[in-house]
Structures are given as structure tokens and as C-alpha cells.
Design a protein around this motif. Structure first.
Motif, PDB file in Angstrom:
ATOM      1  N   VAL A  76      -3.751 -18.188  28.635  1.00 37.48           N
ATOM      2  CA  VAL A  76      -4.301 -16.961  27.969  1.00 37.48           C
ATOM      3  C   VAL A  76      -5.779 -17.223  27.846  1.00 37.48           C
ATOM      4  CG1 VAL A  76      -2.263 -16.277  26.710  1.00 37.48           C
ATOM      5  CG2 VAL A  76      -3.993 -17.747  25.678  1.00 37.48           C
ATOM      6  N   ARG A  77      -6.561 -16.267  27.655  1.00 32.48           N
ATOM      7  CA  ARG A  77      -8.116 -16.299  27.623  1.00 32.48           C
ATOM      8  C   ARG A  77      -8.111 -16.831  25.910  1.00 32.48           C
ATOM      9  NH1 ARG A  77     -10.821 -14.231  31.320  1.00 32.48           N
ATOM     10  NH2 ARG A  77      -9.939 -12.642  32.832  1.00 32.48           N
ATOM     11  N   GLY A  78      -9.126 -17.725  25.987  1.00 32.99           N
ATOM     12  CA  GLY A  78      -9.153 -18.424  24.688  1.00 32.99           C
ATOM     13  C   GLY A  78      -8.385 -19.595  24.613  1.00 32.99           C
ATOM     14  N   GLY A  79      -8.204 -20.106  23.461  1.00 33.24           N
ATOM     15  CA  GLY A  79      -7.522 -21.111  23.028  1.00 33.24           C
ATOM     16  C   GLY A  79      -5.920 -20.966  23.114  1.00 33.24           C
TER      17      GLY A  79
ATOM     18  N   SER B 230     -14.363 -24.154  21.651  1.00 28.99           N
ATOM     19  CA  SER B 230     -14.090 -22.650  21.928  1.00 28.99           C
ATOM     20  C   SER B 230     -13.648 -22.530  23.503  1.00 28.99           C
ATOM     21  CB  SER B 230     -15.342 -21.899  21.843  1.00 28.99           C
ATOM     22  OG  SER B 230     -15.904 -21.730  20.619  1.00 28.99           O
ATOM     23  N   ALA B 231     -12.519 -22.440  23.910  1.00 36.25           N
ATOM     24  CA  ALA B 231     -11.946 -22.485  25.141  1.00 36.25           C
ATOM     25  C   ALA B 231     -12.154 -21.046  25.623  1.00 36.25           C
ATOM     26  CB  ALA B 231     -10.572 -22.643  25.087  1.00 36.25           C
ATOM     27  N   ARG B 232     -12.555 -21.263  27.015  1.00 42.36           N
ATOM     28  CA  ARG B 232     -12.565 -19.997  27.686  1.00 42.36           C
ATOM     29  C   ARG B 232     -11.199 -19.360  28.229  1.00 42.36           C
ATOM     30  NH1 ARG B 232     -12.360 -19.453  33.162  1.00 42.36           N
ATOM     31  NH2 ARG B 232     -12.407 -21.806  33.542  1.00 42.36           N
ATOM     32  N   VAL B 233     -10.436 -20.635  28.721  1.00 41.23           N
ATOM     33  CA  VAL B 233      -8.960 -20.420  29.050  1.00 41.23           C
ATOM     34  C   VAL B 233      -8.289 -21.438  28.258  1.00 41.23           C
ATOM     35  CG1 VAL B 233      -7.239 -20.044  30.671  1.00 41.23           C
ATOM     36  CG2 VAL B 233      -9.378 -19.074  31.185  1.00 41.23           C
ATOM     37  N   GLY B 234      -7.034 -21.252  27.862  1.00 40.80           N
ATOM     38  CA  GLY B 234      -6.130 -22.060  27.283  1.00 40.80           C
ATOM     39  C   GLY B 234      -4.796 -21.946  27.301  1.00 40.80           C
TER      40      GLY B 234
ATOM     41  N   PHE C 297      -9.963 -25.029  28.804  1.00 41.81           N
ATOM     42  CA  PHE C 297     -11.066 -25.168  29.780  1.00 41.81           C
ATOM     43  C   PHE C 297     -12.291 -24.770  28.731  1.00 41.81           C
ATOM     44  CE2 PHE C 297      -7.770 -25.040  32.937  1.00 41.81           C
ATOM     45  CZ  PHE C 297      -8.309 -26.125  33.803  1.00 41.81           C
ATOM     46  N   ASP C 298     -13.355 -25.612  28.552  1.00 46.17           N
ATOM     47  CA  ASP C 298     -14.535 -24.947  27.886  1.00 46.17           C
ATOM     48  C   ASP C 298     -15.362 -24.012  28.567  1.00 46.17           C
ATOM     49  OD1 ASP C 298     -15.955 -26.549  29.532  1.00 46.17           O
ATOM     50  OD2 ASP C 298     -16.153 -28.340  28.070  1.00 46.17           O
ATOM     51  N   ALA C 299     -16.515 -23.659  28.179  1.00 41.93           N
ATOM     52  CA  ALA C 299     -17.324 -22.717  28.817  1.00 41.93           C
ATOM     53  C   ALA C 299     -17.713 -23.285  30.292  1.00 41.93           C
ATOM     54  CB  ALA C 299     -18.501 -22.374  28.052  1.00 41.93           C
ATOM     55  N   SER C 300     -18.080 -24.551  30.237  1.00 45.38           N
ATOM     56  CA  SER C 300     -18.624 -25.247  31.630  1.00 45.38           C
ATOM     57  C   SER C 300     -17.574 -25.596  32.489  1.00 45.38           C
ATOM     58  CB  SER C 300     -19.177 -26.478  30.763  1.00 45.38           C
ATOM     59  OG  SER C 300     -18.263 -27.544  30.547  1.00 45.38           O
ATOM     60  N   GLY C 301     -16.217 -25.320  32.080  1.00 45.08           N
ATOM     61  CA  GLY C 301     -15.034 -25.313  33.155  1.00 45.08           C
ATOM     62  C   GLY C 301     -14.354 -26.848  33.044  1.00 45.08           C
ATOM     63  N   ARG C 302     -14.768 -27.592  31.979  1.00 44.89           N
ATOM     64  CA  ARG C 302     -14.291 -28.916  31.922  1.00 44.89           C
ATOM     65  C   ARG C 302     -12.806 -28.966  30.957  1.00 44.89           C
ATOM     66  NH1 ARG C 302     -16.794 -34.275  28.835  1.00 44.89           N
ATOM     67  NH2 ARG C 302     -15.227 -35.740  29.300  1.00 44.89           N
TER      68      ARG C 302
END
Length: 730
Positions: free
Chosen positions: A158-161, A133-137, A224-229
Motif C-alpha cells: 500500500v502507499r505509506g506504511g 515515513s514510508a513511501r510504500v509499505g 521503502f523510504d523516500a529515497s527508495g531504501r
């Protein structure tokens, strides 16, 4: 994915193999496994192979934590994500897969997508990874494919994947970066805060690392995942880079020569008209000292690009120097002009007399030349050689007169309009107009095979249309070619006095018309002798080939296979040539959209310029279709072959369909506001995939006609108040 076999493309497919290589190189790749391509791969999703099914279930249980973690099931064919073709979006991927039964169905969906519309079946492996579940993709290109720059990177987020971006559902925010992640510009100008400076630098580092692993810039999907990775979802070669002119490529444009040669030319027309013009302008520039003689000898001032005449804008002074301050400090131009000053000073005084002498010589030769059908073959060739030689002198003097003499108050075009209106009022039919008033040739461009059509209405003489009632049909519905070909040569009737430049321009047009008649007569003879086939094919010959065929009856070996040029779009106002002669429009300073912010402006995502007919993808497909759609839906991919261009209201330059369009070399524009409504099916469009311009051609032509009419009215008004002197320039 850690198995060495996963990095083998024939075994695991391109997508999985690339990710396996990236993982081995230490790039941030999600864990996963591959259902390999092979004889048993189709049975693994069913119940036909219990051993394979059990192995698949164990892998699924481990990766999904016994079904508690959703998965993504993706295609991985050896035929996709290659250097030659990405096949972007052509095979299935299934997101957010939960449960064993849903997973088996997803594998079957991916395998079934290997069946292509043309009936073939692509080899297919299946890649399985956790659903993130990407925060930004988004998508990142390690080079700018739109501008063809390897020193730039392009990120669309975009926001999400990234799935909503590559499918064309969302346009995304675009970031242009240097190789080290410095932000150069964004679109839109005020983007959402999707990616900060740190995120952009990390993306640039990932792009550089991927380029090192795979040996060249990559097309990367990331998240980028929720933790920013930051995670790498996909890496494949950039399959299509926009053509980019070499450093120092000449700036060309049709402007200075379009008035003389506005139409697309055949090869023989290029040699008859473009070559003498180039030589004449070169001589004029040399005399004026405006360019180094070595440069003038090494590059033509005027050339033909796709059959359309274009001039070197810098040599002709139509654009300022690249660097004004350096130009001021450079002593060479001043020294050249100083050396030429004495010539120019003497020439300015002598030029009117020289022009009168040249005009008189041309008129005398035209009057002495018999009609084309009475000339012997040697005389016909000799006369044609004379026309090419005298055109050089006429163009040179015409250019010098335009630069050195005062602006003329009377013009050949204005005189021609007055003569046309007067003759029509007297009932002279258009098919005899050239014989009665040769000056009217100033109103039409030359053409070996095109019909000579005079303006349908001069637009400024009351009663002209009524005076023509009952007379012969006008040029709008009468082809005057037959009359011109049999018209005996004679001295033209007396003309009002024209200034030197205008008199020279008119003789240029008369000599061109003599060439047309001579070539048509030669073509008729070649058809009779055999070898030419059709008279209309004579334009496919070059000058030397034409003379060889006329003198010795020998045609080029490939002549029978030659075809007329396809109709090309008008050239951009300013452009440069890339490798292979590709036209690359000069981008205006700014965001990369159309200069002036024209209504049809969007974002060019696949370079090239084309003219075609708007089509919505349904119903009868026109011969030159420009597909106009709302979004870049990957389902439109089967329509791309054979398209002339593509215009979409929304979409990203990094979406799957935009990538495919670049692979096909298809001029493509996205972000063309309200395009579906403004460009209905059947509209004649000009699409520029470099600048993002989309124009309705009828409107362009109407605007050009309106501007020409205004200029003609002004000239006529000047003549009506007695500004045109009387007398004969000869």
C-alpha cells in the motif's frame, strides 16, 4: 539493539529478538532499543524507579535526537511471533510518538496491552525505533500461505506504511512472485505502480535472506523510504500454511455419485453403500479396459470424504487427461482397450439379457425374504451379506449399461413420478405409498436414520394437490419409518417396462431399502440385548463391528464415546486431498476466484469449505456462525474461536486477522462484494476459503430443485407421447 541480550527472546521478546538477529546478519533493520521484560519494566514508564527512568530517558534522547525525531513504540512479547502462533495485532503499538511525556504514555499503553481478555497477563518487553515515513509499505510472505506453495512469494503493498494494510483498513495490491522475484500475477489486474521490477526483486532477495537467517519462510513487514531504501520492520515465522495436496494426488468429485448418495453418510452407511459401489465400478472399468488393473486395485474408484461420497473423476472419465498430447502418444490405453474390445463387443450384445436375469434374481430374492422381524439372527446377517454382494453386481452392470447401451427414453424416476401422482390422485396416503408403489423409492436417497420423505408435489399433474385434500398427511409432515419397518415383504406390483440400466438402478434402490429395514431390526434387537443404548447409534459402527455385535454381542471398546459426525459442507465439484484428509478445492484457471465470476465470489485466504449461519458478531451467536463483516478489524480476534467461517467485504490475505484465521484453520473469504447486505444474519451460507466462493444455501437448493423439476417434466413429456414401452422386464 546491538547488545547480545537483545537477541534473547525471554529478555527482549520475540519481535525485538528477531530484529536483533536480522540486524546482526546484515539485514536492513532500523536502529532502536528495548525496554526488557522484567520485574522493573512496569516502573520504568512511571516514577517508581528513578535509576531505570533515567536510563530510559537517556536512550530516548539519543534515539529521538532530544525529541526532534518521532518514534514508534511497539509490543515485543515472548508469546507473540512464534512458530506456533503470531498473536497478530493482539498487543498495542503506538506510532508517531513525539516528546518525553508522550513517549512514557506510549510505553505504558504497550505494557497495559499485556492484560489479556481472559484475565491473564502476558510477559511484555517494549521495542522502540525511529518512525519511518514510508513511501510504500506492506507485508511479504516468503511462501504463499493461501495456496500452500513454498516456491512462490506473496507481497501485499500500500502507499505509506504497512499499518493500514495489517489493520484491514486497505486491501492493498497483491503480487505473486517466483523465488527470484519474477512477477507471476497481480491483483487487481491493473494495479497502481507501487512496486516496479527492481523493487520486487529486492523484496524477493530480502525474503530469501530472512529465510536463511531464521531457517524457514518468514512473514515480513517492510517499507521503502523516500529515497527508495528498503527496510525490514518485522520478521516472524509463517504460522499457518494452507494445506497442499501431494504431487499427483487424485482428482475427486461428488458429481458421478451424488445422484445415488447425495447426503452425508454414517460409517455403517459407507460400508453398506459406498464400498459395494466402488467394487462394482472397479469391475466395470476393468472390463471396459479404461484404466490399468493395477491402478484399479490400488485405489478405490469411489470413496467417502467426511461422510460424503466422491468418485475419482479421471478414472471415470469425467475430466480430460492432464496432458492430451501425451495421452495420445501413450500406447498403453489403446492396448488395454484392444484387449478388452472383444469382451466389450460380446458384452454389448449380451448385456440386456444379463440385466434381465439379474433383475429377475433380485426380485425373486426380495419376494422370498420375510419381513425383518421374522428373520432369525443368522438369517438376518446372511441376508445383509447377500445385499452387499448383489449390490456389487448391480452397480457393475448398471455402469456398463450406461456406457455401452443407448440412452434410455424411459427412466425409473419418471415412472416413479407418474406412479406417485396417480396414487395420490386415488387417495393413497404417503405412509402407505412404498407398499403400494415401490417404484417411488427411486425418488429418495437411502438413509438408516433419516426420515423417508417423498416429494411434496410432483409438480406436473393438475389436480394432484386437490386430490390429496382429505387424504392422510403427505410425506412433508409424516414420518414413514415406522410403517416401513413393519411392512411385510411382497412382490412389487407390475411395472411398466424399463430399459436395462433403469431397471438395474431401481433394484439398487430396493436392495438399499431392504438393508435399511434389516439394520433397523438388528438395532432394535441390540438395544433389547443391551450394549447399543439407542437404535440411532447403530450407524456409528463399521460393517465388521456391526456383524460382531449382532453375532456375538461384542461392541468396540470406544463405542460409548463415539458421537455422530458434525454436519459437513457439500464437497466441491472437484478437489484433492491433502495430508490429514483435508479437502482442497481444485482452483479454476485464472485469478483464483470463483469460476464463472459468481456474485458471491471473493478471494479465498484461508482454505477449507464449511456450511454455517451468517452472523454479524452481535446478538445471539448461532451454533455454526459464519462471521460476515465489512473489514478484517483485528478487534474481531476474540470472536474467531468457535466460528465456522469468516467473510469480509474488504481485506488483505496478509492482514493480521487473515493470519489468525489461518492459524485457527478457519475458512475465510475477503473481497466479497457487498457481503454485509447480501448475507444478512441468519442466512444459510456455504463458504469456500480456497476458491473464494460464498453462496446462500437456500438459493443453491432452489436452483437444484428447479433443474430436477425441469428434467422430470421432460421425462414425463416423453412418456406422455408413448415413448415408454409396455410389459414387464422380468
Amino acid at each position: 539493539m546491538s547488545d547480545p541480550r537483545a537477541a534473547r527472546i525471554p529478555f527482549a521478546g520475540s519481535k525485538a529478538a528477531n530484529l536483533a538477529r536480522a540486524a546482526l546478519a546484515g539485514l536492513p533493520v532500523l536502529p532502536g532499543f528495548v525496554v526488557p521484560y522484567g520485574d522493573r519494566s512496569g516502573a520504568w514508564a512511571g516514577a517508581g524507579d528513578l535509576e531505570g527512568l533515567e536510563g530510559l530517558r537517556r536512550a530516548w534522547q539519543e534515539l529521538s535526537a532530544d525529541g526532534t525525531r518521532p518514534l514508534v513504540v511497539r509490543s515485543s512479547s515472548p508469546q507473540e511471533d512464534t512458530q506456533e502462533s503470531s498473536l497478530a495485532g493482539q498487543f498495542a503499538s503506538v506510532l508517531d510518538v513525539q516528546g518525553w511525556h508522550e513517549f512514557r504514555a506510549a510505553v505504558r499503553t504497550v505494557l497495559d496491552s499485556a492484560h489479556r481478555p481472559d484475565g491473564t497477563v502476558a510477559p511484555m518487553a517494549v521495542l522502540v525505533q525511529p518512525m519511518l515515513s514510508a513511501r510504500v509499505g506492506g507485508v511479504m510472505f516468503g511462501a504463499d500461505p493461501v495456496e500452500g506453495r513454498t516456491d512462490r512469494m506473496l507481497v501485499s503493498a500500500v502507499r505509506g506504511g504497512p499499518d493500514s494494510l495489517v489493520s484491514g483498513e486497505q486491501p492493498g495490491t497483491n503480487y505473486w512472485l517466483s523465488r527470484w522475484g519474477r512477477l507471476l500475477r497481480t491483483e487487481p489486474d491493473a494495479p497502481e505502480g507501487l512496486l516496479g521490477a527492481d523493487g520486487l526483486r529486492r523484496l524477493a532477495r530480502l525474503a530469501r535472506q530472512a529465510s536463511g537467517v531464521f531457517g524457514g519462510p518468514q512473514d515480513i513487514e517492510f517499507g521503502f523510504d523516500a529515497s527508495g531504501r528498503l527496510w525490514l520492520f518485522q520478521s516472524r515465522p509463517i504460522t499457518a500454511m494452507a494445506a497442499r495436496p501431494a504431487r499427483g494426488a487424485r482428482l475427486l468429485g461428488p458429481g458421478p455419485v451424488a445422484e445415488t448418495l447425495p447426503d452425508q453418510l454414517e460409517p455403517l452407511e459407507e460400508d453398506l453403500w459406498v464400498a459395494p459401489m466402488a467394487r462394482g465400478l472397479t469391475a466395470a472399468l476393468d472390463i471396459g479396459g479404461t484404466a490399468p488393473r493395477r491402478q484399479l486395485r490400488s485405489v478405490p474408484v469411489v470413496t467417502a470424504v467426511g461422510g460424503r461420497a466422491a468418485a475419482d473423476l479421471r478414472l471415470l472419465g469425467a475430466v480430460p487427461p492432464r496432458n492430451r498430447w501425451l495421452a495420445l502418444l501413450n500406447p498403453a490405453p489403446g492396448a488395454r482397450r484392444l484387449a478388452a474390445a472383444w469382451r466389450v463387443g460380446r458384452l454389448t450384445a449380451a448385456l440386456p439379457g444379463l440385466a434381465v436375469d439379474l433383475v429377475a434374481d433380485v426380485d425373486r430374492r426380495l419376494a422370498e425374504t420375510p419381513s425383518a422381524d421374522r428373520l432369525t439372527r443368522p438369517d438376518l446377517v446372511s441376508t445383509l451379506r447377500w445385499t452387499r454382494t448383489v449390490l456389487v453386481s448391480l452397480h457393475a452392470q448398471e455402469a456398463l449399461a450406461g456406457a455401452l447401451l443407448p440412452e434410455p427414453r424411459a427412466t425409473a424416476a419418471g415412472t416413479a413420478l407418474a406412479a406417485l401422482a396417480e396414487s395420490r390422485a386415488l387417495g393413497v396416503p404417503d405412509d402407505r405409498m412404498v407398499a403400494a408403489q415401490p417404484v417411488v423409492l427411486a425418488l429418495v436417497a437411502p438413509g438408516l436414520s433419516r426420515e423417508l420423505r417423498l416429494p411434496a408435489d410432483p409438480g406436473h399433474t393438475e389436480g394432484a394437490a386437490a386430490a390429496r385434500q382429505g387424504a392422510a398427511p403427505t410425506a412433508a409432515d409424516t414420518d414413514t419409518r415406522a410403517t416401513l419397518d413393519t411392512l411385510p415383504a411382497a412382490s412389487p406390483p407390475p411395472l411398466p417396462s424399463l430399459p436395462p440400466r433403469e431397471a438395474l438402478r431401481l433394484r439398487i434402490r430396493w436392495v438399499q431399502e431392504l438393508q435399511v429395514r434389516l439394520v433397523r431390526e438388528a438395532a432394535r434387537r441390540l438395544v433389547v440385548r443391551g450394549g447399543l443404548g439407542e437404535a440411532s447409534k447403530v450407524g456409528l459402527l463399521r460393517w465388521r463391528e456391526f456383524v460382531e455385535a449382532l453375532e456375538h454381542g461384542r461392541f468396540p471398546g470406544d463405542f460409548k464415546e463415539r458421537l455422530p459426525r458434525a454436519v459437513s459442507a457439500p464437497l466441491p465439484d472437484a478437489f484433492r486431498l491433502a495430508e490429514g484428509g483435508t479437502v482442497v478445492a481444485e482452483r479454476p484457471v485464472g485469478k483464483g476466484k470463483s469460476k464463472g465470476g459468481s456474485e458471491g465470489a471473493g478471494q479465498g485466504v484461508s482454505g477449507g469449505r464449511v456450511a454455517g449461519t451468517a452472523w454479524d458478531g452481535t446478538g445471539t451467536r448461532p451454533a455454526d456462525p459464519v462471521l460476515v463483516v465489512r473489514t478484517l478489524d483485528p478487534a474481531l480476534a476474540p470472536l474467531l474461536p468457535g466460528l465456522a467461517g469468516l467473510v469480509a467485504q474488504t481485506g488483505s490475505p496478509l492482514s493480521h486477522l487473515a493470519v489468525l484465521a489461518r492459524e485457527f484453520g478457519l475458512p475465510t473469504v475477503v473481497g466479497a462484494t457487498d457481503a454485509v447486505r447480501r448475507f444478512p444474519t441468519g442466512s444459510r451460507l456455504t463458504v469456500d476459503g480456497t476458491t473464494g466462493d460464498v453462496h446462500v444455501r437456500e438459493k443453491e437448493e432452489q436452483e437444484q430443485q428447479r433443474e430436477q423439476q425441469e428434467r422430470q417434466d421432460q421425462r414425463e413429456a416423453q412418456q406422455s407421447v408413448g415413448q415408454a414401452p409396455q410389459g414387464d422386464p422380468r
